[in-house]
Structures are given as structure tokens and as C-alpha cells.
Write an enzyme that holds these catalytic residues in place. Structure first.
Site, PDB file in Angstrom:
ATOM      1  N   ASP A   1      26.246  37.047  35.224  1.00 15.33           N
ATOM      2  CA  ASP A   1      27.314  37.216  34.242  1.00 15.33           C
ATOM      3  C   ASP A   1      26.926  38.164  33.117  1.00 15.33           C
ATOM      4  OD1 ASP A   1      28.702  35.338  35.772  1.00 15.33           O
ATOM      5  OD2 ASP A   1      27.781  33.689  34.669  1.00 15.33           O
TER       6      ASP A   1
ATOM      7  N   GLY B   1      31.428  35.949  40.180  1.00  8.55           N
ATOM      8  CA  GLY B   1      32.677  36.164  39.460  1.00  8.55           C
ATOM      9  C   GLY B   1      32.478  37.381  38.577  1.00  8.55           C
TER      10      GLY B   1
HETATM   11  P1  GDP Z   1      29.305  39.763  36.019  1.00  9.54           P
HETATM   12  O1  GDP Z   1      29.327  38.528  36.859  1.00  9.54           O
HETATM   13  O2  GDP Z   1      27.924  40.277  35.781  1.00  9.54           O
HETATM   14  O3  GDP Z   1      30.225  40.839  36.521  1.00  9.54           O
HETATM   15  O4  GDP Z   1      29.848  39.325  34.577  1.00  9.54           O
HETATM   16  P2  GDP Z   1      31.134  38.382  34.271  1.00  9.54           P
HETATM   17  O5  GDP Z   1      32.360  39.167  34.511  1.00  9.54           O
HETATM   18  O6  GDP Z   1      30.975  37.060  34.943  1.00  9.54           O
HETATM   19  O7  GDP Z   1      30.917  38.089  32.722  1.00  9.54           O
HETATM   20  C1  GDP Z   1      30.837  39.119  31.782  1.00  9.54           C
HETATM   21  C2  GDP Z   1      31.979  38.930  30.760  1.00  9.54           C
HETATM   22  O8  GDP Z   1      31.735  39.749  29.643  1.00  9.54           O
HETATM   23  C3  GDP Z   1      33.340  39.350  31.265  1.00  9.54           C
HETATM   24  O9  GDP Z   1      34.308  38.515  30.697  1.00  9.54           O
HETATM   25  C4  GDP Z   1      33.494  40.787  30.767  1.00  9.54           C
HETATM   26  O10 GDP Z   1      34.847  41.164  30.574  1.00  9.54           O
HETATM   27  C5  GDP Z   1      32.792  40.685  29.453  1.00  9.54           C
HETATM   28  N1  GDP Z   1      32.127  41.923  28.991  1.00  9.54           N
HETATM   29  C6  GDP Z   1      31.439  42.851  29.728  1.00  9.54           C
HETATM   30  N2  GDP Z   1      30.879  43.778  28.911  1.00  9.54           N
HETATM   31  C7  GDP Z   1      31.206  43.417  27.638  1.00  9.54           C
HETATM   32  C8  GDP Z   1      30.880  43.950  26.341  1.00  9.54           C
HETATM   33  O11 GDP Z   1      30.181  44.935  26.202  1.00  9.54           O
HETATM   34  N3  GDP Z   1      31.399  43.273  25.262  1.00  9.54           N
HETATM   35  C9  GDP Z   1      32.172  42.148  25.385  1.00  9.54           C
HETATM   36  N4  GDP Z   1      32.613  41.547  24.273  1.00  9.54           N
HETATM   37  N5  GDP Z   1      32.491  41.641  26.580  1.00  9.54           N
HETATM   38  C10 GDP Z   1      32.003  42.244  27.689  1.00  9.54           C
HETATM   39  P1  IMO Z   2      27.674  36.552  39.110  1.00 14.24           P
HETATM   40  O1  IMO Z   2      27.645  37.516  40.282  1.00 14.24           O
HETATM   41  C1  IMO Z   2      26.019  32.953  37.253  1.00 14.24           C
HETATM   42  C2  IMO Z   2      24.385  29.920  39.980  1.00 14.24           C
HETATM   43  C3  IMO Z   2      25.102  28.594  40.061  1.00 14.24           C
HETATM   44  C4  IMO Z   2      23.934  27.675  40.354  1.00 14.24           C
HETATM   45  C5  IMO Z   2      23.063  28.534  41.278  1.00 14.24           C
HETATM   46  C6  IMO Z   2      23.250  28.238  42.762  1.00 14.24           C
HETATM   47  O2  IMO Z   2      29.041  36.332  38.553  1.00 14.24           O
HETATM   48  O3  IMO Z   2      26.652  36.903  38.094  1.00 14.24           O
HETATM   49  P2  IMO Z   2      25.192  28.794  44.477  1.00 14.24           P
HETATM   50  O4  IMO Z   2      26.636  28.357  44.512  1.00 14.24           O
HETATM   51  O5  IMO Z   2      24.990  30.262  44.475  1.00 14.24           O
HETATM   52  O6  IMO Z   2      24.372  28.111  45.547  1.00 14.24           O
HETATM   53  O7  IMO Z   2      24.630  28.211  43.079  1.00 14.24           O
HETATM   54  O8  IMO Z   2      23.398  29.870  41.007  1.00 14.24           O
HETATM   55  N1  IMO Z   2      25.237  31.108  40.237  1.00 14.24           N
HETATM   56  C7  IMO Z   2      25.647  31.951  39.286  1.00 14.24           C
HETATM   57  N2  IMO Z   2      25.485  31.920  37.947  1.00 14.24           N
HETATM   58  N3  IMO Z   2      26.658  33.993  37.831  1.00 14.24           N
HETATM   59  C8  IMO Z   2      26.794  34.061  39.171  1.00 14.24           C
HETATM   60  O9  IMO Z   2      27.301  35.144  39.804  1.00 14.24           O
HETATM   61  C9  IMO Z   2      26.322  32.989  39.972  1.00 14.24           C
HETATM   62  N4  IMO Z   2      26.319  32.721  41.284  1.00 14.24           N
HETATM   63  C10 IMO Z   2      25.642  31.574  41.439  1.00 14.24           C
HETATM   64  O10 IMO Z   2      25.742  28.267  38.851  1.00 14.24           O
HETATM   65  O11 IMO Z   2      23.192  27.439  39.188  1.00 14.24           O
HETATM   66 MG    MG Z   3      29.983  36.539  36.762  1.00 12.13          MG
END
Ligand code: GDP
Ligand code: IMO
Ligand code: MG
Length: 433
Positions: free
Chosen positions: A13, A40
């Protein structure tokens, strides 16, 4: 031409989706190489009318939102076919053209019984649970390694599919019924469900490793986009509190069929603080108002499960580790804007483990569980930075923070996120040559 790998530096994330989207216009292929719909990835696009459109991608590579990109689900991915078509239908309904998607014939399928097993195993583990996303990821990778997995290509051969489902269920049904005290899976229903996707799936399926080799030979740019992140990697992460795939740069090669000699760059995404979803050690975790501040300001709630993310300060021991394990050439620091308004901004530079200073990740799991952060405090800034588009526009203290982090993590910071939107980013160095 080069293949570029994009990975998460922490526990996921970090903003990988946004970074992939940013590069989308300049790349021809975006390949997801590991994980499945446990991921996600959020992409926020500003329309011409100034309205923001938010997309949450789980199984599909984030590049699917860029019309010129060919998105690929690589062999290293585990595919829930129901989710695949739901996600495609959802995007189509919003006007996104998904017709170029290719799926590797060798990718594994998340069979319905593996979703069940994921959930009951977690319940069975009780206090020792991993906190998985419950999507069947772990059991499906276990089947792959155990050589009883179902692959995408099996869906097109009813006889083979039947044999494979029978082989898998011979053991699994014993486990489901006798150990977990739940219902056995019916082979007929599983086969029927999987076969129901065959016609729609067939035109998407390809030898994607071959497609990618030809693309690279033709001078195309290929971006390999990781799900999860370095500390969730099954080998290099905080085992056993990890996912079940190879989320680091090495996994990009095995999960796509692109050899290491074709990779020219590794970009790691590093959030300006740290978050984690699920169980496991987290040295800089904050249980106080500061943690709440980061969660609220950064909107830290899981994209996949909606769980509140655990929050803490930036940890550059982890950042340095990510540099080393992935061979990072460039970092993108995201969410710098979230740190605006703090008197001082702490950076964890080392750990104290039972009185001994550790500058590198402790190799022993128990040591990492006991690690107490040693902080360096930097002066904060109060100005709204979301409108900054050059490094020089950032307040002096924000610049100093980035430069100090760059020094500590040992690779250059090429871009800085200052907001969720597609254009809310400062590019210091190009991410593509
Ligand atoms: P990913 O799984 O690595 O693609 O990250 P996620 O989408 O799960 O979580 C990142 C969150 O931070 C999302 O809600 C993005 O819209 C938000 N985001 C990404 N870059 C920035 C940033 O530079 N500033 C802020 N405020 N939000 C950001
Ligand atoms: P993105 O791509 C954050 C975490 C789960 C759990 C562990 C194992 O959005 O960064 P799983 O269902 O994969 O067997 O769960 O890994 N986990 C993540 N945490 N971002 C993710 O994906 C994750 N995908 C799995 O919360 O701790
Ligand atoms: Mg994510």
C-alpha cells in the site's frame, strides 16, 4: 529495450498503483507478476472537468487504465476467475477498454476450495493467525509448490481438469472434513464452475513470456508491477507474517518469464511513513494520537478488505533493506503531503534489540519482534505542498527531509508524491530512459 521492475519497499500500500499509472503513457506493457486479488491498487484520475475518478484494482495490472498499454497477467499470478470477470465488467461499465488483456496459460487458478481453506485455516490458527485477506492466495500457492495446482490452460481440457481437481480434492476433502470439520468440496461442481469461464477466457490466454520477449526485441517498454511488497515477500519478508509469493525484484523474472539480463531498472515505492495490514512485527507502529493522525490524514484503510491499516513512522532500516534485496535504482517517495503539520518528523534509523544497536534488519525473527526504533528527529513544515511540482517549490524542511531519507536509504529519490491525484507528483529524475 528495457524491462523495468516496480516494487513496494515496505508492507504494501505504498502507492504502487499510482506510480504505475504515472508511467503508463510511456510504457507499452504492464505485467503483474505475483499475487492475486489480495492486492488493492488505487488510481485516482482527474477528469477534464476537474472531477476525480477513483479506481481500485485488485487482480488486474494498474496499467489497464492507460489505453495504449497492453496489460498482462503473468505466470506468477494466482487468478480467481470470478473476480477477473467481475473486475473486467466493472471497468467496462466505466468506459475502460480492457480488450487488450493477456493472461498467461501457466498462471494458477484459485479454486473455490482454496478460498474456503484460507478462511478455515486462519480460524484454526486463532491467536497465531496471519491476518490474510481470505482470498485463497496461500493455499493456491501451496498447491502450486505441491504440484497439485490448477493452471489456466487446464480450463480448456475437461479431462485434464477433472483429473487435477480429483487429485487435489483427494487430500483436501479429508482435511476439510476431518480436521476443519467443514463440508467437503464436490468435484463435479468445481469442474463445472471452472469450465463455465472457458469460452470467455480463451481469447485472452497466451504464451505471455514469448509475447514479452518479442516486445523487448521490438524495442518496447515493459513495466513489471509487483503486488504486495518487500517485507511481505515469502523469502525476504517478515516470515511467517508474509504473503505466499515473491514480491521482490527477483520474483519479477520468475513471475513473468523475462530474464534478469533484460531488466535495466528497479523502482521501489516508499511511503513517507509506514503502514501494515494484518498481523506481524512492526517496530515503528504507533498506538497513540500520532498513529491516528497518520491513519486519518493518509486515509489508511485497506483497499481490499477495508481494515484500518496499522500506522507508524518511516523506518529507513527497512528502506535500506529494500534497496539491497531489490537492487533499487530509483525510489518514489509517496504521501509526503500526509506529514505536513508536524512539529518534528521522526525517522527510524536503527533498532535497539535488547541493548544492542542494529543498523541492518536483524536476521532472527525474535530480534525483529523485540526491535525498538532509534529515531532521528527532523524539523517539520506547515505549508500545503499538494500544489508543488518541482523539488525547489517544497518548503526547505520538506526538502531536507527528502534529502536525508535519500542519504539513509542509499538510492536516489526520483519522484515525490504530494497528493493522491495522477498529477500530484514531483519528478526529479525521469523514471524511464
Ligand atoms: P498500492 O497497493 O501500493 O497501489 O497502494 P494503495 O492504493 O493500496 O494505497 C495507497 C493510497 O495512497 C491510495 O489511496 C492512493 O490514492 C494514495 N496515494 C498515493 N500516492 C499518494 C500521495 O502522494 N499522497 C496522498 N495523499 N495519497 C497518495
Ligand atoms: P498491495 O498490492 C498490504 C497482507 C495481508 C496479510 C498477509 C497475507 O495492495 O500492496 P494473503 O491474503 O496475501 O495471504 O495475506 O499479507 N497483504 C497485504 N497487505 N497490501 C497488500 O497488497 C497485501 N496483500 C496481502 O494483510 O497480512
Ligand atoms: Mg494496496
Amino acid at each position: 529495450m528495457p524491462a523495468i521492475v516496480l516494487v513496494g519497499a515496505q508492507w504494501g500500500d505504498e502507492g504502487k498503483g499510482k506510480a504505475t499509472d504515472l508511467m503508463g503513457e510511456d510504457v507499452d506493457y504492464v505485467v503483474k507478476f505475483n499475487g492475486g486479488n489480495n492486492a488493492g491498487h488505487t488510481v485516482v484520475i482527474e477528469g477534464e472537468d476537474g472531477q476525480r475518478e477513483k479506481y481500485a484494482l485488485h487482480l488486474l495490472p494498474s496499467g489497464i487504465l492507460t489505453p495504449s498499454v497492453t496489460p498482462i497477467i503473468g505466470n506468477g499470478v494466482v487468478v480467481d476467475l470470478e473476480v477477473l470477470f467481475e473486475e473486467l465488467d466493472g471497468l467496462t461499465a466505466r468506459g475502460v477498454d480492457t480488450s487488450k488483456l493477456l493472461v498467461s496459460a501457466n498462471a494458477h487458478v484459485i479454486a473455490p476450495y482454496n478460498r474456503t481453506l484460507d478462511k478455515v485455516t486462519e480460524r484454526f490458527l486463532g491467536a497465531r493467525k496471519i491476518g490474510t485477506t481470505g482470498r485463497g492466495i496461500g493455499p493456491t500457492y501451496a498447491d502450486k509448490m505441491n504440484r497439485v495446482g490448477i493452471r489456466i490452460q487446464d480450463i480448456f481440457d475437461e479431462g485434464i481438469l477433472r483429473q487435477k481437481v480429483d487429485a487435489a480434492l483427494a487430500l483436501k476433502n479429508q482435511v476439510l472434513v476431518k480436521i476443519y470439520n467443514t463440508r467437503a468440496a464436490e468435484a463435479d461442481r468445481v469442474v463445472e464452475e471452472l469450465l463455465s469461464y472457458a469460452d470467455r477466457l480463451r481469447p485472452m490466454v497466451a504464451d505471455t513470456a514469448l509475447v514479452l520477449e518479442q516486445a523487448l526485441n521490438d524495442g518496447k517498454n515493459v513495466l513489471l508491477e509487483a503486488g504486495q511488497a518487500t517485507l511481505l515477500d515469502v523469502d525476504h519478508g517478515t516470515y511467517p507474517f508474509v504473503t505466499s509469493s515473491s514480491a521482490t525484484a527477483g520474483g519479477a523474472c520468475t513471475g513473468s518469464g523475462i530474464p534478469p539480463t533484460r531488466v535495466s531498472r528497479v523502482i521501489a515505492i516508499l511511503k513517507a511513513y509506514t503502514t501494515r495490514v494484518g498481523e506481524g512485527p512492526f517496530p515503528t507502529e504507533l498506538d497513540d494520537d500520532n498513529g491516528e493522525f497518520l491513519r486519518k490524514t493518509g486515509a489508511e484503510y485497506g483497499t481490499t478488505t477495508g481494515r484500518p491499516r496499522r500506522c507508524g513512522w518511516l523506518d529507513v532500516v527497512i528502506g535500506r533493506y529494500a534497496t539491497r534485496i531489490n537492487g533499487v535504482t530509483d525510489f518514489v517517495i509517496t504521501k509526503l503531503d500526509v506529514l505536513t503539520g508536524l512539529d518534528t518528523v521522526p525517522i527510524c534509523v536503527a533498532y535497539d534489540v535488547d541493548g544492542v544497536r542494529h543498523d541492518e534488519m536483524p536476521v532472527g525473527q525474535s530480534d525483529f519482534h523485540h526491535a525498538k526504533p532509534i529515531y532521528e528527529e527532523l524539523p517539520g513544515w506547515w505549508e500545503d505542498i499538494s500544489g508543488c511540482r518541482t523539488f525547489e517549490e517544497l518548503p526547505g524542511n520538506a526538502q531536507a527531509y527528502v534529502l536525508r531519507v535519500e542519504e539513509l536509504i542509499g538510492a536516489r529519490v526520483s519522484a515525490i508524491g504530494v497528493g493522491p491525484g495522477r498529477h500530484e507528483i514531483i519528478e526529479r529524475h525521469t523514471l524511464l530512459d
